[in-house]
Design an enzyme around this catalytic site. Sequence first.
Site, PDB file in Angstrom:
ATOM      1  N   ASN A   1       6.107  -1.165  18.153  1.00 21.24           N
ATOM      2  CA  ASN A   1       5.580  -0.160  17.340  1.00 21.24           C
ATOM      3  C   ASN A   1       3.719   0.368  17.566  1.00 21.24           C
ATOM      4  O   ASN A   1       3.186   1.301  17.320  1.00 21.24           O
ATOM      5  CB  ASN A   1       5.844   0.342  16.197  1.00 21.24           C
ATOM      6  CG  ASN A   1       4.501  -1.043  14.705  1.00 21.24           C
ATOM      7  OD1 ASN A   1       3.242  -0.945  15.709  1.00 21.24           O
ATOM      8  ND2 ASN A   1       4.545  -1.213  13.740  1.00 21.24           N
TER       9      ASN A   1
ATOM     10  N   GLU B   1     -12.132  -0.303  18.080  1.00 24.82           N
ATOM     11  CA  GLU B   1     -13.354  -0.239  16.288  1.00 24.82           C
ATOM     12  C   GLU B   1     -14.349  -1.281  16.916  1.00 24.82           C
ATOM     13  O   GLU B   1     -15.278  -1.069  16.558  1.00 24.82           O
ATOM     14  CB  GLU B   1     -12.820   0.328  15.650  1.00 24.82           C
ATOM     15  CG  GLU B   1     -11.415  -1.021  14.503  1.00 24.82           C
ATOM     16  CD  GLU B   1     -10.621  -0.410  13.383  1.00 24.82           C
ATOM     17  OE1 GLU B   1     -10.636   0.594  13.135  1.00 24.82           O
ATOM     18  OE2 GLU B   1     -10.805  -0.923  13.136  1.00 24.82           O
TER      19      GLU B   1
ATOM     20  N   ARG C   1      -3.155   1.028  11.199  1.00 26.27           N
ATOM     21  CA  ARG C   1      -4.126   0.183  12.379  1.00 26.27           C
ATOM     22  C   ARG C   1      -3.302   0.650  13.963  1.00 26.27           C
ATOM     23  O   ARG C   1      -3.430   1.882  13.592  1.00 26.27           O
ATOM     24  CB  ARG C   1      -2.888  -1.091  12.993  1.00 26.27           C
ATOM     25  CG  ARG C   1      -3.288  -2.756  11.740  1.00 26.27           C
ATOM     26  CD  ARG C   1      -5.058  -3.100  12.314  1.00 26.27           C
ATOM     27  NE  ARG C   1      -4.599  -4.238  11.234  1.00 26.27           N
ATOM     28  CZ  ARG C   1      -5.574  -4.509  10.465  1.00 26.27           C
ATOM     29  NH1 ARG C   1      -5.622  -2.953   9.305  1.00 26.27           N
ATOM     30  NH2 ARG C   1      -5.631  -5.755   9.721  1.00 26.27           N
TER      31      ARG C   1
ATOM     32  N   ASP D   1      -8.790   6.796   9.369  1.00 25.95           N
ATOM     33  CA  ASP D   1      -9.575   5.379   9.116  1.00 25.95           C
ATOM     34  C   ASP D   1      -9.451   3.757  10.100  1.00 25.95           C
ATOM     35  O   ASP D   1     -10.563   3.334   9.846  1.00 25.95           O
ATOM     36  CB  ASP D   1      -9.319   5.140   7.721  1.00 25.95           C
ATOM     37  CG  ASP D   1     -10.127   3.842   6.852  1.00 25.95           C
ATOM     38  OD1 ASP D   1     -11.698   4.294   7.495  1.00 25.95           O
ATOM     39  OD2 ASP D   1      -9.685   2.785   6.555  1.00 25.95           O
TER      40      ASP D   1
ATOM     41  N   MET E   1       2.126   0.503   8.125  1.00 26.03           N
ATOM     42  CA  MET E   1       2.603  -0.471   8.209  1.00 26.03           C
ATOM     43  C   MET E   1       1.889  -1.647   9.111  1.00 26.03           C
ATOM     44  O   MET E   1       1.216  -0.647   9.601  1.00 26.03           O
ATOM     45  CB  MET E   1       4.621   0.125   9.018  1.00 26.03           C
ATOM     46  CG  MET E   1       3.629   0.531  10.045  1.00 26.03           C
ATOM     47  SD  MET E   1       5.277   1.838  11.159  1.00 26.03           S
ATOM     48  CE  MET E   1       4.197   2.568  12.474  1.00 26.03           C
TER      49      MET E   1
ATOM     50  N   ASP F   1      10.927   2.835   6.637  1.00 26.04           N
ATOM     51  CA  ASP F   1      10.665   1.956   6.382  1.00 26.04           C
ATOM     52  C   ASP F   1      11.664   0.871   7.087  1.00 26.04           C
ATOM     53  O   ASP F   1      13.007   1.038   6.490  1.00 26.04           O
ATOM     54  CB  ASP F   1      10.130   1.145   5.256  1.00 26.04           C
ATOM     55  CG  ASP F   1       9.533  -0.043   5.243  1.00 26.04           C
ATOM     56  OD1 ASP F   1      10.150  -1.145   5.766  1.00 26.04           O
ATOM     57  OD2 ASP F   1       8.130  -0.245   4.542  1.00 26.04           O
TER      58      ASP F   1
ATOM     59  N   ILE G   1       0.792  -1.188   0.056  1.00 24.67           N
ATOM     60  CA  ILE G   1      -0.344  -0.322  -0.316  1.00 24.67           C
ATOM     61  C   ILE G   1       0.885   1.261   0.019  1.00 24.67           C
ATOM     62  O   ILE G   1       0.432   2.139  -0.728  1.00 24.67           O
ATOM     63  CB  ILE G   1      -0.611  -0.182   1.355  1.00 24.67           C
ATOM     64  CG1 ILE G   1      -2.057  -1.221   0.917  1.00 24.67           C
ATOM     65  CG2 ILE G   1      -1.800   1.438   1.327  1.00 24.67           C
ATOM     66  CD1 ILE G   1      -2.719  -1.555   1.871  1.00 24.67           C
TER      67      ILE G   1
ATOM     68  N   HIS H   1     -13.168   2.025   9.074  1.00 19.88           N
ATOM     69  CA  HIS H   1     -12.093   1.362   8.701  1.00 19.88           C
ATOM     70  C   HIS H   1     -13.129   0.798   7.212  1.00 19.88           C
ATOM     71  O   HIS H   1     -13.122  -0.324   6.905  1.00 19.88           O
ATOM     72  CB  HIS H   1     -12.268   0.018   9.692  1.00 19.88           C
ATOM     73  CG  HIS H   1     -11.179  -0.935   9.386  1.00 19.88           C
ATOM     74  ND1 HIS H   1      -9.618  -1.415  10.150  1.00 19.88           N
ATOM     75  CD2 HIS H   1     -10.399  -1.384   8.202  1.00 19.88           C
ATOM     76  CE1 HIS H   1      -9.407  -2.356   9.595  1.00 19.88           C
ATOM     77  NE2 HIS H   1      -9.107  -2.101   8.921  1.00 19.88           N
TER      78      HIS H   1
HETATM   79  P1  NAD Z   1       2.812  -4.975   3.573  1.00 23.21           P
HETATM   80  O1  NAD Z   1       2.993  -5.959   4.099  1.00 23.21           O
HETATM   81  O2  NAD Z   1       3.047  -5.027   1.711  1.00 23.21           O
HETATM   82  O3  NAD Z   1       3.623  -3.656   4.113  1.00 23.21           O
HETATM   83  C1  NAD Z   1       4.026  -3.117   5.643  1.00 23.21           C
HETATM   84  C2  NAD Z   1       5.798  -1.799   5.256  1.00 23.21           C
HETATM   85  O4  NAD Z   1       5.714  -2.476   6.615  1.00 23.21           O
HETATM   86  C3  NAD Z   1       6.668  -3.314   5.248  1.00 23.21           C
HETATM   87  O5  NAD Z   1       7.674  -3.192   3.668  1.00 23.21           O
HETATM   88  C4  NAD Z   1       7.497  -3.029   6.044  1.00 23.21           C
HETATM   89  O6  NAD Z   1       8.635  -3.402   5.678  1.00 23.21           O
HETATM   90  C5  NAD Z   1       6.745  -2.032   6.072  1.00 23.21           C
HETATM   91  N1  NAD Z   1       7.459  -2.207   8.520  1.00 23.21           N
HETATM   92  C6  NAD Z   1       6.778  -3.133   9.050  1.00 23.21           C
HETATM   93  N2  NAD Z   1       7.031  -3.149  10.493  1.00 23.21           N
HETATM   94  C7  NAD Z   1       7.833  -1.346  10.434  1.00 23.21           C
HETATM   95  C8  NAD Z   1       7.665  -0.073  11.632  1.00 23.21           C
HETATM   96  N3  NAD Z   1       8.258  -0.296  12.525  1.00 23.21           N
HETATM   97  N4  NAD Z   1       8.486   0.749  10.878  1.00 23.21           N
HETATM   98  C9  NAD Z   1       8.270   1.135   9.814  1.00 23.21           C
HETATM   99  N5  NAD Z   1       8.098   0.749   8.249  1.00 23.21           N
HETATM  100  C10 NAD Z   1       7.333  -1.334   8.845  1.00 23.21           C
HETATM  101  O7  NAD Z   1       1.579  -3.733   4.056  1.00 23.21           O
HETATM  102  P2  NAD Z   1       0.511  -3.996   3.327  1.00 23.21           P
HETATM  103  O8  NAD Z   1      -0.351  -4.587   2.747  1.00 23.21           O
HETATM  104  O9  NAD Z   1       1.077  -2.387   2.434  1.00 23.21           O
HETATM  105  O10 NAD Z   1      -0.232  -3.211   4.131  1.00 23.21           O
HETATM  106  C11 NAD Z   1      -0.317  -2.146   5.081  1.00 23.21           C
HETATM  107  C12 NAD Z   1      -0.649  -1.742   6.654  1.00 23.21           C
HETATM  108  O11 NAD Z   1      -2.068  -1.068   6.189  1.00 23.21           O
HETATM  109  C13 NAD Z   1      -1.613  -2.960   7.567  1.00 23.21           C
HETATM  110  O12 NAD Z   1      -1.424  -2.400   8.842  1.00 23.21           O
HETATM  111  C14 NAD Z   1      -2.548  -3.887   7.687  1.00 23.21           C
HETATM  112  O13 NAD Z   1      -3.009  -4.045   7.610  1.00 23.21           O
HETATM  113  C15 NAD Z   1      -3.006  -1.517   6.534  1.00 23.21           C
HETATM  114  N6  NAD Z   1      -4.067  -1.904   6.318  1.00 23.21           N
HETATM  115  C16 NAD Z   1      -5.910  -1.331   5.780  1.00 23.21           C
HETATM  116  C17 NAD Z   1      -6.613  -1.326   5.289  1.00 23.21           C
HETATM  117  C18 NAD Z   1      -7.919  -0.579   5.762  1.00 23.21           C
HETATM  118  O14 NAD Z   1      -9.464  -0.664   4.755  1.00 23.21           O
HETATM  119  N7  NAD Z   1      -7.963   0.626   6.810  1.00 23.21           N
HETATM  120  C19 NAD Z   1      -7.012  -2.264   4.576  1.00 23.21           C
HETATM  121  C20 NAD Z   1      -6.078  -3.216   4.431  1.00 23.21           C
HETATM  122  C21 NAD Z   1      -4.437  -3.146   5.011  1.00 23.21           C
END
Ligand code: NAD
Length: 330
Positions: A212, A264, A235, A259, A206, A175, A156, A296
């Site tokens: 975190n 929630e 999150r 969001d 993330m 990251d 994302i 969300h």
């Molecule tokens: P992903 O695993 O593809 O990418 C996450 C990135 O975060 C990775 O590059 C990882 O190295 C990095 N990361 C991990 N810990 C970290 C830290 N402490 N500091 C900095 N970077 C860190 O995940 P994604 O599919 O891109 O999803 C990202 C977030 O979006 C997740 O939390 C997911 O749950 C959330 N999400 C939200 C919704 C929504 O509807 N609001 C929907 C889908 C996903």
Amino acid sequence: TTIKLFNIQEAQIPIAKKWGEEHGIDILTTPDRLALENVDRLSNVDGIVLCENKLFNPKLYLELKKQGINHIVQRTAGYENFDLKEAKQQGVLFANVPDYSPESIAEYTLSLALNHYRHLRDIEHQVSQYDFRWTDGIKGTTIAGKVVGIFGTGRIGSLVAKYFKALGAHILAYDINPDSSLKDIVDYQSTPEAVYKEADIITLHMPQTESNTHQFNADVFKLFKTGAYFINTARGGLFDAADLIQVINDGKLSGAAIDTYEYEFQYIPRQVSADMIDDKILKQLIKHPKIYYSQHLAYFTDTSLNNMIIKGLNTSLEIIQSGTTSRRLT
Ligand code: NAD
């Protein structure tokens, strides 16, 4: 072969049934969650596809095995509601669907920023009063020239970086595992602090981990640029909501789009009345004029709903036929 989908939304049923016809698989659906009360209704089922947004009872792994089911597919990216150690211990293969539509979340993130900088809420309100003046309150600011700070540049976050870059923003990111393929787009910083201090917009992409949780608290918000805008579509547990409200009230941040909020799922996705909500912080998030709260739903698009079903079912079938999948986490 029969696959059962739990927690299904009405609009998703035809998608699942069509997939079943195309693959010669019997599809069962229920709006209910899988629970100890209904786990015994799986005697003729070969695979299950869940969309669990509450804590999954770890006792269910053993119960599933008793029913002859040895895998779970969670058709979302997040799996923090599952005890994967216990799943592994009980010999249950757990897989998720992390890639159902990163575009949906990235586009929503972009729209939150544009909404803030072009004051869409205020414009709508003003026009509804037949007030057509070009007032200061609705004077916009361009994203072009802004510094956007991204935490997490995975599926994302990397799209968010590309979208903001296309609008002419400078992209900073932190990251723990930088992606070198983004080097022409993202200016990676070696510390979170470097991003806190320079960014006009800070957006989180993330996962939430032990280390975190509440990373974004009063001490960190104080390091932000005055007037910065905070967006969290990742999150809820990544930030301290009470601290956020305080720094916005103090004028340190210009506002926030939230969001995802830690507590929630007590209310989402149901319709409730104000007196049913006893979470004072959530009420403040909802009512605050400088906070745009949503339930969300960054993921909530036709593309996502479709892909969750199709990819979830494909994964379950792959496990039934081959015994494994590249999406397995246990
Ligand atoms: P992903 O695993 O593809 O990418 C996450 C990135 O975060 C990775 O590059 C990882 O190295 C990095 N990361 C991990 N810990 C970290 C830290 N402490 N500091 C900095 N970077 C860190 O995940 P994604 O599919 O891109 O999803 C990202 C977030 O979006 C997740 O939390 C997911 O749950 C959330 N999400 C939200 C919704 C929504 O509807 N609001 C929907 C889908 C996903």
